[in-house]
Structure formats: C-alpha cells, structure tokens
Scaffold this active site. Sequence first.
Site, short mmCIF file in Angstrom:
data_model
loop_
_atom_site.label_atom_id
_atom_site.label_comp_id
_atom_site.label_asym_id
_atom_site.label_seq_id
_atom_site.Cartn_x
_atom_site.Cartn_y
_atom_site.Cartn_z
N ASP A 221 0.83 -1.21 0.00
CA ASP A 221 0.00 0.00 0.00
C ASP A 221 0.86 1.26 0.00
O ASP A 221 2.01 1.23 0.45
CB ASP A 221 -0.87 0.06 1.26
CG ASP A 221 -1.84 -1.10 1.34
OD1 ASP A 221 -2.19 -1.66 0.29
OD2 ASP A 221 -2.24 -1.43 2.48
N1 URA Z 1 -1.37 -5.94 3.76
C1 URA Z 1 -1.81 -4.68 3.79
O1 URA Z 1 -2.84 -4.40 4.36
N2 URA Z 1 -1.08 -3.75 3.16
C2 URA Z 1 0.06 -4.00 2.53
O2 URA Z 1 0.68 -3.09 1.99
C3 URA Z 1 0.51 -5.33 2.51
C4 URA Z 1 -0.22 -6.27 3.13
#
Ligand code: URA
Length: 241
Positions: A102
């Site tokens: 993310d």
């Molecule tokens: N899980 C999440 O919620 N975000 C990420 O970036 C990776 C795994």
Amino acid sequence: MERLQKVIAQAGVASRRKAEELILEGRVTVDGKVVKELGTKVSSNNKIEVNGIPLEREEPVYFLLYKPTGVISAVSDDKGRKVVTDFFPLIKERIYPIGRLDYDTSGVLLLTNDGDFANLLMHPKHEVDKVYIAKVKGIPTREQLKLLDRGIRLEDGLTAPAKTKLITLDKKKNTSIIQIIIHEGRNRQVRRMFEAIGCPVMKLKRERYGFLTVHGLKPGESRELTPHEVKQLRAQSQASK
Ligand code: URA
C-alpha cells in the site's frame, strides 16, 4: 536456446500461459514465420514478433527495494504521485513491482522485468512467508489474535491461517506492535484483518518476503538480488505450487 513461450514471458509481454495461448492462436512469428509449436526453441538471433510487434528482449533483472511510505507500487500514476520505479532512474529495463505494498506501507518489495518469475511468486498457492510488523490501535487479546491465526472472514472470504505475535504494548497510548506472518497477498489484507478484530493498523512494514529482508538498506534504497537468491525464490515457489 530457450523455449519461445519463456522468452515471451521474460520480455514481460504476457505470463507463460498467456504466451502459450498467443503461440497456439498463431499470433507469434519467428523470423517472419508463424510458429504454433509450443516446444519451439529460439536464440537471441531470432526475430520474434507478437501481434506484429517486435519483441524487445531484455536480460531479466531482479531488485529488492526498501519501499518507503508515501509511494505507489506501480510504474506510473495518473495523479503524479511518486511510484516505486522512480527509485530506479538508471535502470533501462522495464521493471515493475511483484505484487503490491500500500501507499502507506513500507518494507521489502521486489521488482523485475521477468513476467514468468513474477507470476510464479504471485501464484495464490505459493507459500512464501510475508512477515509484517503492524502498529495497531488497541491491545488485542490472545483470543483476538487467535482469530487471525485460525483465519478470519473478510468480505472476499476466509483468510488462510496466519501466525501472530504480540511484540510490545503501550497501555498509556493504547497501542501495540504485532508481528503477523501470512502467505496470501490479497489487497490490503493485513489492514483488513486487524480491522476485523477491531484494532485498526496505524503503521505497517513488510519486514520479510520469504528469506529476504531490507537489511543494510535505508528506505528508498535498493539492491540487485543475487543469482542464488533468484534461484532460491524460484525453487521455494515451485515446491509449494
Ligand atoms: N497488507 C496490507 O494491508 N497492506 C500492505 O501493503 C501489505 C499487506
């Protein structure tokens, strides 16, 4: 000499399976002739075209980036935000991230131009451990963490078993730091898992991807994977398919 479908996949045009379909559909030519044989071997001297477009063959390259927060896991962004490939200004190969972290997540992110390799690692059945460190609101009870360990129902189905460990807690601030190990790679999975137990994630870092860590790197820094690391990742993913 390499198999035609492998060369197409390595060029990043399509997955190996899709490349096989393209060959069978007669959309691939080698030195101007349509080739429909899946076993066909080609060398770097052969001119390959897919849908009439010459294949730009690149040597496969593999990188590990310590992704900082505030960066999109993509090769471009229509809103002009920073993307992970901005950290590779001197790399001429068309690399892209294997999976996604993310915008607000930091940590280990692999990038490559090898479509075959990327597909192998992203195969839903592969068992590569992904270790995350999450700072969450609240202090989850043992029972709440057990829910995550067993698998919890999210809107896109039950999650596979995870391993969680409470690392530290801050009673005053009502926050805790938890390590969670998962194998899957669903969209915002860790954030959604913690949300499901009422402890929203405040900060998230991927500490480890398989055996790879950001050891020795600062956020925004990267290094090439060694040939041995690439081999090992491939072997681990193949073994678990
Ligand atoms: N899980 C999440 O919620 N975000 C990420 O970036 C990776 C795994």
